[in-house]
Structure formats: structure tokens, C-alpha cells
Design a protein around this motif. Structure first.
Motif, short mmCIF file in Angstrom:
data_model
loop_
_atom_site.label_atom_id
_atom_site.label_comp_id
_atom_site.label_asym_id
_atom_site.label_seq_id
_atom_site.Cartn_x
_atom_site.Cartn_y
_atom_site.Cartn_z
N LEU A 22 19.19 0.06 9.40
CA LEU A 22 19.65 1.04 8.70
C LEU A 22 18.80 2.04 8.06
N GLY A 23 17.62 1.45 7.48
CA GLY A 23 16.64 2.31 6.74
C GLY A 23 16.18 3.15 7.82
N PRO A 24 15.58 2.76 8.73
CA PRO A 24 15.17 3.99 9.61
C PRO A 24 15.96 4.82 10.31
N LEU A 25 17.11 4.46 10.34
CA LEU A 25 18.21 5.36 10.90
C LEU A 25 18.58 6.50 9.96
N ALA A 26 18.40 6.03 8.75
CA ALA A 26 18.80 6.90 7.70
C ALA A 26 17.81 8.09 7.75
N LEU A 27 16.63 7.79 8.08
CA LEU A 27 15.44 8.78 8.22
C LEU A 27 15.36 9.43 9.16
N GLY A 28 16.26 9.23 10.26
CA GLY A 28 16.54 10.03 11.58
C GLY A 28 15.55 9.35 12.87
N MET A 29 15.11 8.02 12.27
CA MET A 29 14.52 7.33 13.46
C MET A 29 15.15 6.49 14.22
N ARG A 30 14.79 6.16 15.61
CA ARG A 30 15.68 5.48 16.30
C ARG A 30 15.43 4.00 15.89
N ALA A 31 16.29 2.75 16.48
CA ALA A 31 16.07 1.47 15.74
C ALA A 31 16.59 0.65 16.78
N ALA A 32 15.93 -0.60 17.14
CA ALA A 32 16.29 -1.81 17.78
C ALA A 32 16.45 -2.94 17.09
N HIS A 33 17.41 -3.47 16.81
CA HIS A 33 17.69 -4.63 16.13
C HIS A 33 17.29 -5.90 17.04
N LEU A 34 16.19 -6.77 16.74
CA LEU A 34 15.88 -7.93 17.32
C LEU A 34 16.59 -8.86 16.91
N ARG A 49 0.88 -1.28 -0.03
CA ARG A 49 0.08 0.01 -0.04
C ARG A 49 0.81 1.23 0.06
N ALA A 50 2.08 1.09 0.81
CA ALA A 50 2.95 2.31 0.95
C ALA A 50 3.49 2.87 -0.64
N GLY A 51 3.66 1.79 -1.29
CA GLY A 51 4.24 1.97 -2.81
C GLY A 51 5.86 1.62 -2.89
N ALA A 52 6.20 1.18 -1.88
CA ALA A 52 7.89 1.00 -1.81
C ALA A 52 8.17 0.08 -0.64
N ARG A 53 9.19 -0.76 -1.00
CA ARG A 53 9.76 -1.84 -0.10
C ARG A 53 10.83 -1.25 0.92
N LYS A 54 10.71 -1.57 2.17
CA LYS A 54 11.98 -1.36 2.98
C LYS A 54 13.23 -1.81 2.41
N PRO A 55 14.39 -1.17 2.54
CA PRO A 55 14.52 0.25 3.27
C PRO A 55 14.32 1.34 2.36
N HIS A 56 13.49 1.47 1.29
CA HIS A 56 13.05 2.82 0.64
C HIS A 56 12.57 3.55 1.67
#
Length: 253
Positions: free
Chosen positions: A209-221, A172-179
Motif C-alpha cells: 500500500l505504501g509504494p502504491l500510494a506514491l505511484g510505484m508498482r508493487a508485488a506482494h510476496l 538513515r532515511a528518517g522515516a519508517r515504511k509506509p511513510h
């Protein structure tokens, strides 16, 4: 109960995962759910049952037949009908390329599409309690996944409907992570800014890496029983590594 491990310069320390966070976005497959038997029929099995042995020999991995990670497919995501037609047409064209007769290719593509979506999913044991605790803190919860159009129905079928505020699927978003487009859709669904949003997932590029590139924080599970093998890379600034979702709300001192 696992603990977040601060690894590398600037990694998020234990107890700080939710500091300043208004929303948590979680990946779906490998993070909240896993596939269990009965497993879906393979594309190889579908083709061979129809006597298409040459096509089966040349087909390749059935999970690589969809759009690639990071692919922008907005022109096909304008509606559910358009996206579903694109899914089947990709398989039809691949079938033709692998030697499936033209008069069979459409029917074969429909069956292959159905086979790849016949999934039996099971929640990881830490999911329900962890999401309930996140909601108890007043956080918005969004599930974001490289998934089919019906991610919302898959989330509900898994028993998470009452614990999730919204879903964002790549279809629905129109692109796949990490876009970056899909992470912007997450922020819109959360109603938050990047710095106040934590993304949690098991895949390195799509969920860290994708979320971090947009300025989000990330937790690797990095679950002990994860499906993805290999050594976890060193953590970049703004990221943490956890072994269970329980660490999000109950870090070990």
C-alpha cells in the motif's frame, strides 16, 4: 516455481511484472532473509537475569520497543551517532517507566539494544538466483527496510553485496515504511520515477500500500513458509501477488 496471481480489478497479470520497469526495490527481512537459531536473547530474559522481574512483567513485546511503522524521526537520523543514541535512550526511558532504578537504566538499555540486534540471518533459497537474473536484465536493485543504521552491512553479511546497487534503511532515511519519505529515498537511490519502479515485499502496508500510494508498482510476496500468518487481502490496482521471487523473471505461463 510459483506464479503471480492476478486478483482484483487492475491487478498486474502474469508476465507483466517487469514490463516498463527500470528498478526493483526489495524489502529485507521476510523477503530476502529470515531469522534462524541461535535466536537473540529476549528483553524478558535480559531483565530477569538482572533480577528486574517487575519490569519484565510490564515490558511487553521486545519487537514493539522501536519506532512505529510510518513514524517520522528525521530529527534523530542526522547522523549514525545521533540515531544510535536515540535508540538507546528510547529503551532507557522505557526501562525507567517500568521501574528499573535510575542508576541501572542506562546500562540495561545498552544491553537491551544489543540483544535486539544480535540476529542470525539466512537467505531464502530463491534469493541469489533471482537477484542475479534481475541484474542480468540490467535492472537497478535496491534493498529498502525498516532496519537499523547498518542495513548496508547486514546486506553484505548476508552475501548480497555484489547483487545490490544500494540500500535504504529507515534509520538513515528518517522515516519508517509506509511513510512516503522512505520511498522517495528509494526513488532517489534508483534514479527512477515511481511508475518505472517495482517494490517487492512481504508486508501489506509497508511493501504494497505504501509504494502504491506514491505511484510505484508493487508485488506482494506471500511465501508458503512466511512468518506473517493470515489471509492475504485482495490486490489493488497496480499490484501483483507472488509466492517466490523467481516469478519476477520466470513467470509460469
Amino acid at each position: 516455481m510459483g506464479a503471480a496471481r492476478a486478483e482484483g480489478a487492475g491487478a498486474v497479470a502474469d508476465g507483466a511484472l517487469l514490463d516498463g520497469v527500470d528498478a526493483v526495490a526489495l524489502d529485507f527481512y521476510g523477503t530476502l532473509v529470515r531469522m534462524v537459531p541461535p535466536l537473540p536473547p529476549t528483553h524478558d530474559a535480559v531483565l530477569r537475569r538482572r533480577g528486574l522481574h517487575t519490569a519484565a512483567d510490564q515490558w511487553g513485546d521486545m519487537w514493539s520497543t522501536g519506532p512505529a511503522d510510518g513514524e517520522d524521526h528525521r530529527e534523530h537520523s542526522v547522523s549514525e551517532a545521533a540515531y544510535r543514541a536515540w535508540e538507546v535512550d528510547r529503551l532507557r526511558r522505557r526501562a525507567l517507566d517500568r521501574g528499573v532504578p535510575a542508576d541501572m537504566a542506562g546500562e540495561v538499555a545498552v544491553e537491551l539494544d544489543r540483544a535486539g540486534k544480535t540476529l542470525t540471518l539466512e537467505l531464502f533459497p530463491d534469493v541469489l538466483d533471482s537477484l542475479a537474473r534481475l541484474r542480468g536484465r540490467g535492472l537497478r536493485i535496491v534493498v529498502c527496510s525498516n532496519w537499523f543504521w547498518d542495513l548496508d552491512r547486514a546486506v553484505a553479511a548476508a552475501g548480497l553485496g555484489g547483487l545490490v546497487d544500494s540500500t535504504v534503511s529507515s534509520a538513515r532515511a528518517g522515516a519508517r515504511k509506509p511513510h512516503p519519505l522512505i520511498y522517495r529515498a528509494v526513488l532517489e537511490a534508483c534514479g527512477t520515477t515511481p511508475g518505472r519502479t517495482l517494490f517487492v515485499g512481504d508486508m501489506w502496508e509497508p511493501d504494497v500500500l505504501g509504494p502504491l500510494a506514491l505511484g510505484m508498482r508493487a508485488a506482494h510476496l506471500h511465501r508458503p513458509d512466511r512468518a506473517v500468518e493470515g489471509t492475504a487481502p485482495p490486490l489493488p490496482r497496480g499490484a501483483a501477488r507472488i509466492t517466490t521471487l523467481r516469478t519476477l523473471t520466470d513467470p509460469v505461463p
